[in-house]
Design a protein around this motif. Structure first.
Motif, mmCIF file in Angstrom:
data_model
loop_
_atom_site.group_PDB
_atom_site.id
_atom_site.type_symbol
_atom_site.label_atom_id
_atom_site.label_comp_id
_atom_site.label_asym_id
_atom_site.label_seq_id
_atom_site.Cartn_x
_atom_site.Cartn_y
_atom_site.Cartn_z
ATOM 1 N N ARG A 64 0.799 -1.230 0.000
ATOM 2 C CA ARG A 64 0.000 0.000 0.000
ATOM 3 C C ARG A 64 0.831 1.278 0.000
ATOM 4 O O ARG A 64 0.302 2.354 -0.069
ATOM 5 C CB ARG A 64 -0.926 0.002 1.220
ATOM 6 C CG ARG A 64 -0.162 0.076 2.517
ATOM 7 C CD ARG A 64 -1.037 -0.165 3.724
ATOM 8 N NE ARG A 64 -0.205 -0.386 4.871
ATOM 9 C CZ ARG A 64 0.354 0.599 5.581
ATOM 10 N NH1 ARG A 64 0.135 1.845 5.285
ATOM 11 N NH2 ARG A 64 1.141 0.330 6.602
ATOM 12 N N TYR A 117 -4.388 3.144 -7.335
ATOM 13 C CA TYR A 117 -5.132 2.142 -6.567
ATOM 14 C C TYR A 117 -6.619 2.376 -6.828
ATOM 15 O O TYR A 117 -7.015 3.366 -7.444
ATOM 16 C CB TYR A 117 -4.797 2.224 -5.082
ATOM 17 C CG TYR A 117 -5.422 3.375 -4.350
ATOM 18 C CD1 TYR A 117 -6.466 3.155 -3.462
ATOM 19 C CD2 TYR A 117 -4.978 4.669 -4.534
ATOM 20 C CE1 TYR A 117 -7.038 4.203 -2.791
ATOM 21 C CE2 TYR A 117 -5.544 5.730 -3.870
ATOM 22 C CZ TYR A 117 -6.587 5.491 -2.998
ATOM 23 O OH TYR A 117 -7.165 6.534 -2.333
ATOM 24 N N ARG A 118 -7.416 1.461 -6.362
ATOM 25 C CA ARG A 118 -8.842 1.551 -6.587
ATOM 26 C C ARG A 118 -9.528 1.064 -5.332
ATOM 27 O O ARG A 118 -9.277 -0.051 -4.883
ATOM 28 C CB ARG A 118 -9.219 0.654 -7.759
ATOM 29 C CG ARG A 118 -10.657 0.814 -8.155
ATOM 30 C CD ARG A 118 -10.960 -0.073 -9.340
ATOM 31 N NE ARG A 118 -12.344 0.074 -9.724
ATOM 32 C CZ ARG A 118 -12.940 -0.700 -10.607
ATOM 33 N NH1 ARG A 118 -12.255 -1.651 -11.196
ATOM 34 N NH2 ARG A 118 -14.209 -0.523 -10.897
ATOM 35 N N SER A 119 -10.364 1.893 -4.764
ATOM 36 C CA SER A 119 -10.960 1.547 -3.486
ATOM 37 C C SER A 119 -12.326 0.915 -3.655
ATOM 38 O O SER A 119 -13.169 1.412 -4.393
ATOM 39 C CB SER A 119 -11.091 2.807 -2.628
ATOM 40 O OG SER A 119 -11.813 2.502 -1.462
ATOM 41 N N LEU A 120 -12.528 -0.211 -2.985
ATOM 42 C CA LEU A 120 -13.873 -0.807 -2.884
ATOM 43 C C LEU A 120 -14.405 -0.613 -1.473
ATOM 44 O O LEU A 120 -15.248 -1.362 -1.009
ATOM 45 C CB LEU A 120 -13.830 -2.297 -3.218
ATOM 46 C CG LEU A 120 -13.539 -2.679 -4.670
ATOM 47 C CD1 LEU A 120 -13.677 -4.179 -4.857
ATOM 48 C CD2 LEU A 120 -14.495 -1.961 -5.607
ATOM 49 N N LYS A 121 -13.864 0.397 -0.768
ATOM 50 C CA LYS A 121 -14.245 0.589 0.635
ATOM 51 C C LYS A 121 -15.691 1.054 0.722
ATOM 52 O O LYS A 121 -16.464 0.586 1.534
ATOM 53 C CB LYS A 121 -13.324 1.626 1.279
ATOM 54 C CG LYS A 121 -13.033 1.326 2.741
ATOM 55 C CD LYS A 121 -11.895 2.191 3.218
ATOM 56 C CE LYS A 121 -11.274 1.625 4.487
ATOM 57 N NZ LYS A 121 -10.021 2.315 4.810
ATOM 58 N N TYR A 176 -18.275 2.971 -5.838
ATOM 59 C CA TYR A 176 -16.971 2.547 -6.347
ATOM 60 C C TYR A 176 -16.507 3.436 -7.481
ATOM 61 O O TYR A 176 -17.200 3.589 -8.475
ATOM 62 C CB TYR A 176 -17.049 1.114 -6.859
ATOM 63 C CG TYR A 176 -17.296 0.116 -5.774
ATOM 64 C CD1 TYR A 176 -18.370 -0.742 -5.842
ATOM 65 C CD2 TYR A 176 -16.468 0.070 -4.667
ATOM 66 C CE1 TYR A 176 -18.609 -1.654 -4.848
ATOM 67 C CE2 TYR A 176 -16.704 -0.839 -3.666
ATOM 68 C CZ TYR A 176 -17.770 -1.701 -3.755
ATOM 69 O OH TYR A 176 -18.001 -2.602 -2.762
ATOM 70 N N ARG A 199 -12.609 4.757 -9.584
ATOM 71 C CA ARG A 199 -11.156 4.679 -9.606
ATOM 72 C C ARG A 199 -10.564 6.040 -9.286
ATOM 73 O O ARG A 199 -11.062 7.067 -9.698
ATOM 74 C CB ARG A 199 -10.697 4.194 -10.988
ATOM 75 C CG ARG A 199 -9.305 3.645 -10.988
ATOM 76 C CD ARG A 199 -9.327 2.222 -11.553
ATOM 77 N NE ARG A 199 -10.297 2.088 -12.637
ATOM 78 C CZ ARG A 199 -9.962 2.191 -13.915
ATOM 79 N NH1 ARG A 199 -8.729 2.448 -14.245
ATOM 80 N NH2 ARG A 199 -10.871 2.020 -14.848
ATOM 81 N N LYS A 200 -9.488 6.085 -8.514
ATOM 82 C CA LYS A 200 -8.828 7.371 -8.280
ATOM 83 C C LYS A 200 -7.320 7.158 -8.208
ATOM 84 O O LYS A 200 -6.832 6.065 -7.990
ATOM 85 C CB LYS A 200 -9.303 8.036 -6.979
ATOM 86 C CG LYS A 200 -10.043 7.079 -6.056
ATOM 87 C CD LYS A 200 -10.496 7.705 -4.765
ATOM 88 C CE LYS A 200 -11.311 6.692 -3.970
ATOM 89 N NZ LYS A 200 -11.636 7.037 -2.626
ATOM 90 N N ARG A 241 -3.889 8.149 -6.172
ATOM 91 C CA ARG A 241 -3.600 8.576 -4.809
ATOM 92 C C ARG A 241 -2.877 9.909 -4.816
ATOM 93 O O ARG A 241 -2.066 10.152 -5.691
ATOM 94 C CB ARG A 241 -2.724 7.558 -4.082
ATOM 95 C CG ARG A 241 -3.163 7.449 -2.640
ATOM 96 C CD ARG A 241 -2.369 6.433 -1.894
ATOM 97 N NE ARG A 241 -2.269 5.169 -2.613
ATOM 98 C CZ ARG A 241 -2.080 4.019 -1.991
ATOM 99 N NH1 ARG A 241 -2.074 3.969 -0.693
ATOM 100 N NH2 ARG A 241 -1.924 2.923 -2.671
#
Lengths: 208, 208, 208
Positions: free
Chosen positions: C146, C195-199, C203, C205-206, C208
């Motif tokens: 990470r 990175y791509r967050s599925l938090k 959803y 893509r962004k 960092r």
């Protein structure tokens, strides 16, 4: 009393320890068995891996497996009104396991003519490696790295065997008793190792 | 349908699972690949380690590696408006992976004449070991130890193969389908194992 | 300058790194030593395991063990008024360690005629495996998965060696310098991987 007996007691103690931690983390019954078995046999697996014995030797311990599974079943079903009682003699059986496994690990490594550092590491890993795997699988920081004095006693056993100071049967028994006593004194008097925190900006050494 | 096909489906399913968990933890793209690969191949690595096969056998799976990397790339680029859809068939492919890998692991161990306990453990570790590594690397408590019924089905496959009840081709296919169905029923009916919490002072057994 | 020197610098850098993390987690002095040793030698142990070398080869590094223990002792006793100073050249020695160990790992795997994927993995694991073990034992999510760009440079070293583009002595030295520079530029310019967050439910893509 033979090494077989020590090995059995150590396995029982570590199986209990893993099962208790699993129940503290609210793991289900399979988790209780897995954590119990991992704690009882994980230290030996890591030791075999690092000193070059086949890990598959693990599977020749069928009787010990059945024993560990039986003990974990009993712990899972145990009426825990008497838990404080357990904590007391649990610490004692755990000390026996630490001592017996550390001495075993050191003897293994020494018999393979590994250097002193390997003998000390084998003692440390066999005595406490199962507990580290247990803590990682429970999502905890390993007790070995931050608790009271634990791994040092295993390393002491490795040192005394590695330099050849203890090699006869009576000497090994005496060493076994010594390590158990040192571990129990540690718990009783709350001995701990110095540590040094880099948590804050203001770095300073302190005793715990 | 051959075992190759099952192996491929299992690898795909576990690679997807690892990639999804990495994105849930906001790991970067390298983390997504590492977690996907670890989940897909970690169970087999642990199995080889514990039953005495060379771990370096892993590297003779070049085509599977490329497949897993391709699948992870697709997952990383996938438009996730359809995620709930994914969760449904993701559970299904994961069940296929669990079943295929558990049966494979058991067959490996049985072919090496390991005792029954090793066969059951090989099934459990191959079927669910990758997921445990995934959860540890994601900083989570392993799902295997606390979720619904998962590892038990892998152990059941190991038991039936280990005692010799299932050894012919048609029997293995039937076992494969059985394990998938049992796993899907578990998810559908929310079956779970009993657990016992030692979290509070007031110890009592409960069903989840 | 020889590979021995690089190996020594890498071991020193990783031993320091593990010791610092242990002190940040308030581990005791045994924990500081264990984490320092694990970080310095863990990557090589994982590499040996995965490419089929005996792990017990570790024990033939007696001089390096003593060196690492000495370095950890110095770190533990060091007056940390100058810590910010340390962070600067700590990043530099760490980059040297990453580069030296990644190249070593790749050379090991290539000399055993493993396929390209294994050479790249050996570079990645030797260069960063010790850090992953360190983070897991410290209860942290692995930085490799990470953080900024780290493992990619190790994999690049593995790729260039694996395809045979770099095989002569001067080429290896040039590669070593290149990886160190790329890693330092990463830190200086804060390069990071997408990175791509599925938090969240939403959803997207962004970067960092």
């Amino acid at each position: 009393m033979t090494w077989e007996v020590l090995n059995i007691i150590g396995t029982i103690a570590f199986a209990i320890s893993g099962a208790i931690v699993a129940m503290e983390e609210e793991y289900d019954i399979l988790g209780v068995y897995i954590l119990g078995m991992t704690t009882a046999f994980g230290g030996g697996a890591i030791r075999n891996l690092l000193i070059g014995l086949p890990i598959s030797d693990l599977w020749n311990q069928g009787a010990l497996f059945i024993l560990a599974i039986t003990v974990i079943t009993i712990v899972f079903l145990f009426p825990f009104g008497a838990l404080k009682q357990w904590k007391k003699w649990g610490t004692f059986t755990d000390a026996i396991g630490l001592s017996a496994f550390a001495i075993q690990g050191a003897l293994y490594a020494a018999s393979m003519n590994h250097p002193l550092s390997a003998v000390i590491m084998a003692a440390l890993l066999t005595g406490s490696g199962g507990g580290v795997i247990r803590d990682v699988l429970a999502g905890r920081k390993p007790l070995l790295l931050r608790g009271d004095i634990y791994g040092v006693w295993a390393m002491l056993a490795g040192l005394l065997i590695g330099v050849g100071m203890v090699n006869q049967t009576w000497g090994l028994y005496a060493l076994f008793v010594l390590i158990v006593i040192l571990r129990m004194l540690t718990v009783y008097f709350k001995w701990s190792l110095p540590y040094r925190s880099l948590k804050d900006a203001n770095y300073s050494r302190k005793e715990r």
